[in-house]
Design an enzyme around this catalytic site. Structure first.
Site, PDB file in Angstrom:
ATOM      1  N   ASP A   1      44.360   4.105 -37.036  1.00 43.01           N
ATOM      2  CA  ASP A   1      44.802   2.849 -36.424  1.00 43.01           C
ATOM      3  C   ASP A   1      44.044   1.608 -36.900  1.00 43.01           C
ATOM      4  O   ASP A   1      43.402   0.912 -36.116  1.00 43.01           O
ATOM      5  CB  ASP A   1      44.741   2.958 -34.900  1.00 43.01           C
ATOM      6  CG  ASP A   1      45.813   3.893 -34.377  1.00 43.01           C
ATOM      7  OD1 ASP A   1      46.975   3.721 -34.784  1.00 43.01           O
ATOM      8  OD2 ASP A   1      45.495   4.801 -33.600  1.00 43.01           O
ATOM      9  N   ASN A   2      44.091   1.427 -38.206  1.00 40.14           N
ATOM     10  CA  ASN A   2      43.594   0.179 -38.804  1.00 40.14           C
ATOM     11  C   ASN A   2      42.091  -0.019 -38.687  1.00 40.14           C
ATOM     12  O   ASN A   2      41.605  -1.137 -38.568  1.00 40.14           O
ATOM     13  CB  ASN A   2      44.310  -1.030 -38.194  1.00 40.14           C
ATOM     14  CG  ASN A   2      45.806  -0.908 -38.321  1.00 40.14           C
ATOM     15  OD1 ASN A   2      46.294  -0.330 -39.278  1.00 40.14           O
ATOM     16  ND2 ASN A   2      46.536  -1.430 -37.370  1.00 40.14           N
TER      17      ASN A   2
ATOM     18  N   ASP B   1      43.140  -4.692 -40.028  1.00 37.95           N
ATOM     19  CA  ASP B   1      44.435  -5.320 -39.773  1.00 37.95           C
ATOM     20  C   ASP B   1      44.438  -5.933 -38.380  1.00 37.95           C
ATOM     21  O   ASP B   1      44.851  -5.311 -37.414  1.00 37.95           O
ATOM     22  CB  ASP B   1      45.564  -4.284 -39.895  1.00 37.95           C
ATOM     23  CG  ASP B   1      46.932  -4.901 -39.629  1.00 37.95           C
ATOM     24  OD1 ASP B   1      47.027  -6.133 -39.635  1.00 37.95           O
ATOM     25  OD2 ASP B   1      47.886  -4.150 -39.420  1.00 37.95           O
TER      26      ASP B   1
END
Length: 235
Positions: free
Chosen positions: A2-3, A12
């Site tokens: 998740d980034n 991100d």
């Protein structure tokens, strides 16, 4: 996951980085129906990510699974204090508070400010830049961001008593960020074959801390007509 890179860096931020009406519950992804990745939950998601990393590394930590879990949990237990200390230091710098001020004072002041910004749904980036002017004795611009400015005025008295450094604030709080509506304009134009809006936006955000004439629109929030902003998985 998740980034988040294995080094712990976020890769991100997405539109959450550029909230124009501050709200920790802000969610931009069209698929995040429960608000799992809301702005105010990012710290907990970071801890969850690290727990998944620890699980993957358990066989390399110790041959005894129970001992590996214990060691991993001990390491993860340091996360909350480390995150809170980093957040407090980041806010101290944004607020221009001298380094010798007690951390507890900085944390209390920062926490109270976050509540004020949430209640007032204030433009996050614009607020901190205008706050630097308040440190110079020109509080009007920051004052105007609040429908009910009295709570902010009381908070500002506590903050000003600490002797904030306006120049240091200017060096850390940007005037210009790639606001979502301007990015969308640049993308639409580029899709139509016109790269000039993109080049102009890029030139502005490459020097985000220096205020320039003719660039005012890049410092303003999106117009009401822009509406709620949503992204999709993969953007």
């Amino acid at each position: 996951t998740d980034n988040m890179t294995i080094s712990g860096e976020t890769i991100d931020y997405g539109p959450c980085a550029f909230m124009e009406a501050f709200d920790p519950a802000s969610v931009y992804s069209s698929i995040d129906l429960q608000g799992r990745y809301a702005f105010g939950r990012q710290s907990r998601i970071g801890e969850w990510n690290l727990a998944r990393l620890a699980e993957a590394l358990l066989p390399t930590i110790d041959a005894d699974t129970d001992r590996a879990v214990e060691l991993a949990q001990n390491a993860l237990s340091r996360y909350a204090d480390a995150f809170n200390a980093a957040w407090s230091e980041g806010m101290r710098v944004k607020l221009g508070i001298p380094a010798d001020v007690d951390e507890a004072v900085t944390t209390a002041l920062s926490t109270d400010l976050v509540s004020l910004l949430e209640i007032g749904r204030v433009d996050y980036t614009g607020f901190f830049r205008r706050l630097a002017d308040a440190a110079r004795g020109e509080a009007g611009a920051a004052h105007e961001l609040f429908a009910d400015p009295e709570p902010f005025n009381l908070w500002a008295q506590r903050w000003l008593a600490l002797g904030p450094d306006a120049a240091a604030m200017d060096a850390r709080n940007p005037v210009y960020i790639p606001r979502n509506h301007v990015v969308e304009e640049a993308l639409d134009a580029a899709t139509a074959g016109d790269l000039e809006p993109f080049a102009r936006l890029l030139a502005v955000v490459r020097s985000p801390f220096v205020e320039r004439e003719g660039c005012e629109r890049f410092a303003r929030p999106a117009p009401d007509s822009f509406g709620p902003y949503r992204t999709f998985c993969g953007t």
